[in-house]
Design an enzyme around this catalytic site. Structure first.
Site, PDB file in Angstrom:
ATOM      1  N   GLU A 258      -2.224  -2.265  11.738  1.00 58.17           N
ATOM      2  CA  GLU A 258      -3.608  -2.066  11.323  1.00 58.17           C
ATOM      3  C   GLU A 258      -4.270  -3.430  11.244  1.00 58.17           C
ATOM      4  O   GLU A 258      -3.688  -4.376  10.703  1.00 58.17           O
ATOM      5  CB  GLU A 258      -3.631  -1.396   9.928  1.00 58.17           C
TER       6      GLU A 258
ATOM      7  N   GLN B 132       0.860  -1.179   0.000  1.00 54.98           N
ATOM      8  CA  GLN B 132       0.000   0.000   0.000  1.00 54.98           C
ATOM      9  C   GLN B 132       0.901   1.235   0.000  1.00 54.98           C
ATOM     10  O   GLN B 132       1.707   1.405   0.915  1.00 54.98           O
ATOM     11  CB  GLN B 132      -0.876  -0.022   1.255  1.00 54.98           C
TER      12      GLN B 132
END
Ligand code: CO
Length: 135
Positions: free
Chosen positions: A129, A55
């Site tokens: 996360e 990402q």
């Protein structure tokens, strides 16, 4: 709680277009998603690698969490994200074990996934996360 997969590794960049072009040139990869996530103050792109993603995060402004991260640390590894089946159960397990949570409740992130962050000071200096993907 069971971690299903390393969902993604997130890298903070100053220029998303330049970073994507460089990833394409060096590693011959292209993103499958690219979107602005206003709530997190980022534009993000997801590059698939096997069953996981890289990402790339570009801040929408200097006064965002990723903007401040870039000021302090420069470009580089920002967080690791683990996929879980039940994010509420994962958060309560983490709370019971004394984890320092950034998000007590899940919120909506990129891809419409439900996400929550665990503070980097909690374990090994790594922002974590949790991601619960919609079926
Ligand atoms: Co992420």
């Amino acid at each position: 709680m069971r971690l299903l997969n390393l969902d993604h590794v997130a890298i903070a960049v100053r220029d998303l277009d330049a970073a994507l072009a460089a990833y394409k040139e060096r590693y011959l990869v292209d993103p499958v998603y690219r979107e602005v996530v206003e709530q997190q103050g980022v534009e993000e792109a997801m590059i698939p690698v096997g069953g996981s993603f890289v990402q790339l995060l570009q801040p929408l402004g200097a006064d965002t969490p990723v903007g401040k991260f870039l000021d302090r640390h420069g470009e580089g590894l920002h967080h690791v994200a683990y996929a879980v089946t039940d994010i509420e159960a994962a958060l309560s397990h983490l709370k019971e074990t004394g984890a320092r949570l950034i998000d007590e409740q899940p919120r909506v992130g990129g891809r419409g996934a439900r996400i929550a962050f665990v503070h980097p000071a909690d374990l090994a200096g790594t922002l974590v996360e949790l991601v619960e993907l919609r079926p």
